[in-house]
Structures are given as C-alpha cells and as structure tokens.
Design a protein around this motif. Structure first.
Motif, short mmCIF file in Angstrom:
data_model
loop_
_atom_site.label_atom_id
_atom_site.label_comp_id
_atom_site.label_asym_id
_atom_site.label_seq_id
_atom_site.Cartn_x
_atom_site.Cartn_y
_atom_site.Cartn_z
N LEU A 5 36.80 34.63 -54.04
CA LEU A 5 35.52 35.31 -54.26
C LEU A 5 35.70 36.83 -54.15
N ILE A 6 36.45 37.24 -53.16
CA ILE A 6 36.70 38.68 -52.96
C ILE A 6 37.43 39.24 -54.18
N ASN A 7 38.50 38.55 -54.57
CA ASN A 7 39.32 39.05 -55.69
C ASN A 7 38.53 39.06 -57.00
N SER A 39 43.41 40.17 -49.12
CA SER A 39 42.02 40.07 -49.58
C SER A 39 41.11 41.01 -48.78
N LEU A 40 41.47 41.28 -47.52
CA LEU A 40 40.63 42.17 -46.73
C LEU A 40 40.80 43.62 -47.16
N VAL A 41 42.01 43.96 -47.61
CA VAL A 41 42.24 45.31 -48.13
C VAL A 41 41.46 45.45 -49.44
N VAL A 42 41.52 44.39 -50.26
CA VAL A 42 40.78 44.39 -51.53
C VAL A 42 39.29 44.52 -51.25
N LEU A 43 38.81 43.76 -50.28
CA LEU A 43 37.38 43.80 -49.93
C LEU A 43 36.96 45.22 -49.58
N SER A 87 38.45 25.91 -48.48
CA SER A 87 37.24 26.74 -48.39
C SER A 87 37.62 28.20 -48.10
N LEU A 88 38.62 28.37 -47.24
CA LEU A 88 39.08 29.73 -46.95
C LEU A 88 39.60 30.39 -48.23
N PHE A 89 40.36 29.64 -49.02
CA PHE A 89 40.91 30.22 -50.26
C PHE A 89 39.80 30.52 -51.27
N GLU A 90 38.71 29.74 -51.20
CA GLU A 90 37.56 30.04 -52.06
C GLU A 90 36.99 31.41 -51.73
N LEU A 91 36.98 31.71 -50.43
CA LEU A 91 36.47 33.00 -49.97
C LEU A 91 37.38 34.14 -50.45
N VAL A 92 38.68 33.89 -50.37
CA VAL A 92 39.65 34.88 -50.83
C VAL A 92 39.47 35.10 -52.34
N LYS A 112 31.98 45.01 -59.89
CA LYS A 112 30.62 44.97 -59.32
C LYS A 112 30.63 45.57 -57.92
N LYS A 113 29.47 46.04 -57.49
CA LYS A 113 29.38 46.60 -56.14
C LYS A 113 28.89 45.53 -55.16
N ILE A 114 29.22 45.71 -53.88
CA ILE A 114 28.72 44.79 -52.86
C ILE A 114 28.06 45.64 -51.77
N SER A 115 26.95 45.15 -51.23
CA SER A 115 26.26 45.92 -50.19
C SER A 115 27.08 45.92 -48.90
N HIS A 116 26.78 46.88 -48.04
CA HIS A 116 27.46 46.99 -46.75
C HIS A 116 27.32 45.68 -45.96
N GLY A 117 26.10 45.13 -45.98
CA GLY A 117 25.81 43.90 -45.23
C GLY A 117 26.62 42.73 -45.76
N SER A 118 26.72 42.62 -47.08
CA SER A 118 27.47 41.50 -47.67
C SER A 118 28.95 41.61 -47.35
N LYS A 119 29.45 42.87 -47.39
CA LYS A 119 30.87 43.07 -47.04
C LYS A 119 31.13 42.59 -45.62
N GLY A 120 30.22 42.96 -44.73
CA GLY A 120 30.35 42.56 -43.32
C GLY A 120 30.32 41.05 -43.18
N LEU A 121 29.44 40.40 -43.93
CA LEU A 121 29.31 38.94 -43.85
C LEU A 121 30.61 38.26 -44.31
N ILE A 122 31.16 38.78 -45.42
CA ILE A 122 32.40 38.18 -45.93
C ILE A 122 33.53 38.36 -44.91
N GLU A 123 33.65 39.59 -44.40
CA GLU A 123 34.74 39.86 -43.47
C GLU A 123 34.61 39.02 -42.19
N THR A 124 33.41 38.97 -41.63
CA THR A 124 33.21 38.20 -40.40
C THR A 124 33.51 36.73 -40.63
#
Ligand code: AMP
Length: 459
Positions: free
Chosen positions: A368-370, A317-321, A361-366, A377-389
């Motif tokens: 969401l990324i997929n 999911s992080l590679v996808v992100l 909850s963790l799988f929900e996040l995964v 759709k595009k994601i802002s730099h800040g949102s990407k950082g928030l998801i990854e962190t």
C-alpha cells in the motif's frame, strides 16, 4: 481466539482473559542450536501477541539444571555438574537476549525446588499412584486411565516404548519420579533415600508452585508430547484429582535439516551464535514466522538470504512512506484500507497464531505504501501516522524492525537522506559518503539494499 489443542486435535477457544503459560525450557548441558531458537521464538511471538490482544499473561519457563545429560557432560569434562549447568544457562540467557526473546516472566530451576518435588512424590506415594523399589520411586501407569491420551496411543502402542529399562519396575513403561543414587553423585537427601528427581516431576513441581494445579497453556516442541507431557498430566492430575491439568496443549514443529530434526546428537546443527552472526536476529525471526508454529521448517541458507531482502523491503517502506508528500485533506480511503489490513492481521493471528497469513497482511501494508508513492498522491499527516504505527505495532509482535530509526524525528535527517540520494544519482560519491558520515554522527546508519535505502539506529 482459537488455539490448536494437541489433546483434542482441534482448535479451541481461549475463553479466559488471564492466562498462565508454561513452556519447557532447555536442559543446560551444551550451547543451544537453531532448532531450540525455532521453538522459543514461536512462544515469544505467541506471548507478545497475547499481550497485544490485552490478555493478562504470566509466562513461566523452567531451566532443567538436574539431568543425566548434565551429569554425563560433567564427567566427560571433569567438571562439577553445577558448574556445567551454570555455564550453559548463562549462554542460553545470552541467546535469548540476542534473539530478542524478552517475554518470559519467570525462570525456575529444579535444583531450587527439591522440597516441592519431594512433596509431590510423597503425595503420589500416599495416593498409591507411585511405588518405591531398590532403584527409586516410579509412577504406576496402570493407575492412570488417561495415560496415552495426549499422544493418542493405546496401551499396546505404549508398551512398545521401553522407558528407562529397569527390571525392578512393575511395568516397563512406568517412569521414574526419584532416582536413588550413591552419595558420591549429584543428589539430595529425601525420605526415599539419597538421589535426584526424574525429569517429568521437576516440571510439575515447578508449575504447581507458580501456576497452580490447573492452568491455560503448556508448550514445547512436538517431541515432548511423549513421554514428557504425557507423564506431566499423569502426575499432576493424580496429585490434584482435577482435570484437565492444562486447558490447551501446544506443540511446535521441528526445524529440520534435509528432512531430519536439527539435533545435537545428529551433528546437523547450527548454533544460535553462528546463525546470528551470519544472518542477524530479525532475519531469523522473520524466517521462522513465515511458517506456522506447528509446521516443520526446512533449514535453508538460500531462503534465509531471501528473507534478508524481504526484511529490507519492510524497512525501506518506512523510508518511502516518509518521502510521500503530505496533503491537507485526510485520506479516508487509505485510513479504511489500513484498518481493513489490521483487522485481517488480527483475524489470522486469532486463528491459532497463523503467522504466515498474518505476514501477508503486513506485506499488504508495505504494498500500500509503495503503491501510493508511485502514484504521486499525497497522504495526510494523520494517515501517515496511522500507517507507521500500524506497521510498527505488527512488526513488534514478530520482533522485527526493532532497529528502525524514525526519519520523522527531525526534518534535518530527512533532508540529509534526500541530499545523499541526489548526490548518488549524480555519482558524486564523495558528497554521498560525507552525508553518510554526518548521519552516522547523528546516530543513523544508512544502508543501500536491493529493496532501496533503509535507515537503522546506529548500534
Ligand atoms: P532440550 O534442551 O533438548 O530439552 O530442548 C529444549 C526445547 O527445544 C524442547 O522444547 C525441544 O523439543 C526443542 N527443540 C529441540 N530441537 C528442536 C528442533 N530441531 N526444532 C524445534 N524445536 C526443538
């Protein structure tokens, strides 16, 4: 935060910010098995979570290096008991390291606390909670009205247990504080003669020294409730006159094999080393986290294999992100979704460390990324950082994704990964392999899994 207390059989509020926790460590007479790992991983996750929630935690574990099992093993192998204890303590420490269990602040050995043990026994004798016989010093169960409260047993039920059969004791269920022995055996001089301590007093002498007479959390697996923890309460509360010795008694469920406890004595065990070799630490940690710490877990090789796929999906999911295009406008919608997921994760963990729900909850996040990746759709730099962190923070508590190699560190890595994917799509495997080697030289291992490409730090 609420934690289930074995004593009250209810979830109770953890109403302090400074927490002292004692978890019973192993008796070092043999290699540890996966059942031990189940318990120690559970407490590692609990400790990591308490620290994540900003509790000041001091985590103490004893290493039982004075015990009949060690002495028997020494006699079988014609070695010195000390040598056996040192050998298997070293093996245990290696296991902890390879399992990623790094949350324990202090380890303590009974052999180095004989003075404290003798002192505690003397205080029990003085207060008439203990008595001396020809064979040793015993705790007089009839003097402690609460004996049986932790294991929820009445006096009649307690009498069924024949602890340390010895006709010199006043009552069959009195337990030993000091065992008198011949000078030829492992032991120490004491006011009650040469000998060695009983198992239960070793732990209360150590916990009194480092945590005081009252503290917040005590843990171990469910088999320790009786007689070990019951005896600890009797000793400590009799010595101090203070109740309760421990605010919250926590116990882990067993790792089972075909419905039976995984145990050395039953011969149905898998050593930690074998399991690590076959599955790796993160698969094991994720597998155990999929059950609640109080529930028994069935050891199942097929389930462990499926867990590997789940772990790969999280890595992927992080590679996808990283592959999602960056848009200029902040995606407030995705930010609030991430915050909602994080709050749900905390809510589940605050509810007696409910790791299976927290993982959902963790799988929900995964997901969401997929989902975002598939919509284009595009994601802002800040949102990407928030998801990854957020994802990495949650994973750190479980002790997974520790090998993740962040692609964002250089655009070049990202470019090479994309080029390799393109080469593989065109079946140009020579070029794909060359790109893999190039990545490896940069410290990145690329794996093609059922879940997609994953990137790890080269070990
Ligand atoms: P021991 O060295 O046998 O005293 O065990 C050390 C710790 O591991 C204790 O808390 C045990 O209850 C726990 N333990 C042993 N076997 C298992 C098992 N099959 N599942 C979970 N915990 C276990």
């Amino acid at each position: 935060m609420k934690i289930f207390n074995t004593l009250s059989r209810e979830k109770e509020e953890l109403n302090k910010k400074e927490i002292k926790m004692f978890v019973c460590g192993p008796t070092v007479y043999d290699n540890s098995h996966l059942g031990h790992a189940r318990t120690y991983i559970a407490y590692d996750i609990i400790a990591k979570y308490l620290r994540y929630r900003k509790y000041g935690l001091f985590f103490l574990m004893n290493i039982t290096d004075v015990d009949d099992k060690i002495i028997n093993r020494a006699a079988e192998t014609k070695k010195d008991p000390k040598e056996i204890a040192i050998q298997f303590e070293k093996a245990f420490m290696e296991d902890l390291k390879t399992l990623g269990i790094d949350s324990i602040d202090k380890f303590a050995r009974p052999s180095e606390h004989i003075k404290e043990i003798i002192d505690q026994i003397q205080r029990l004798l003085k207060k008439k909670f203990a008595y001396e016989t020809k064979t040793g010093v015993y705790f007089d169960i009839t003097k402690f009205a609460d004996y049986g409260r932790l294991s929820h047993q009445n006096t009649e039920e307690l009498k069924k247990h024949r602890i340390e059969p010895d006709h010199t004791k006043k009552h069959p269920h009195d337990f030993s504080l000091w065992k008198k022995r011949e000078k030829t055996e492992m032991g120490w001089d004491s006011p009650f003669g040469f000998g060695r301590p009983g198992w239960h007093i070793e732990d209360t002498a150590i916990s009194e020294k480092y945590l005081g007479q009252q503290y917040e959390i005590h843990g171990g697996a469910i088999d320790l409730v009786f007689p070990h923890h019951e005896a600890e309460i009797a000793q400590m509360e009799s010595v101090s006159g203070k109740k309760p010795m421990v605010r919250l008694w926590t116990h882990t469920g067993f790792l089972l094999v075909n419905g039976e406890k995984m145990a050395k004595s039953l011969g149905n065990f898998v050593t930690i080393k074998e399991a690590l070799k076959k599955h790796g630490k993160e698969v094991l940690r994720l597998f155990f986290s999929m059950s609640h710490y109080r529930s028994p877990i069935d050891f199942d090789e097929n389930n462990l294999k499926r867990t590997k796929n789940t772990l790969d999906t999280i890595y992927n999911s992080l590679v996808v992100l990283e592959s999602i295009d960056k848009g200029k406008d902040p995606e407030t919608e995705i930010d609030s979704e991430v915050e909602r997921i994080k709050s749900a994760f905390i809510e589940h963990m605050d509810d007696d460390f409910n790791t299976p729900y927290a993982l959902s909850s963790l799988f929900e996040l995964v997901d969401l990324i997929n989902k975002y990746a598939s919509t284009g759709k595009k994601i802002s730099h800040g949102s990407k950082g928030l998801i990854e962190t957020t994802l990495l923070e949650i994973c750190a508590i479980f002790g997974i994704l520790q090998d993740y190699a962040p692609v964002k560190i250089t655009g070049e890595i990202k470019k090479l990964v994309a080029e390799r994917e393109a080469a593989r799509t065109k079946k140009d495997y020579k070029k794909a392999d060359a790109l893999r080697s190039k990545l490896e030289k940069m410290g990145i291992t690329i794996e093609d899994t059922n879940a997609g490409v994953i990137l790890k730090k080269k070990s």
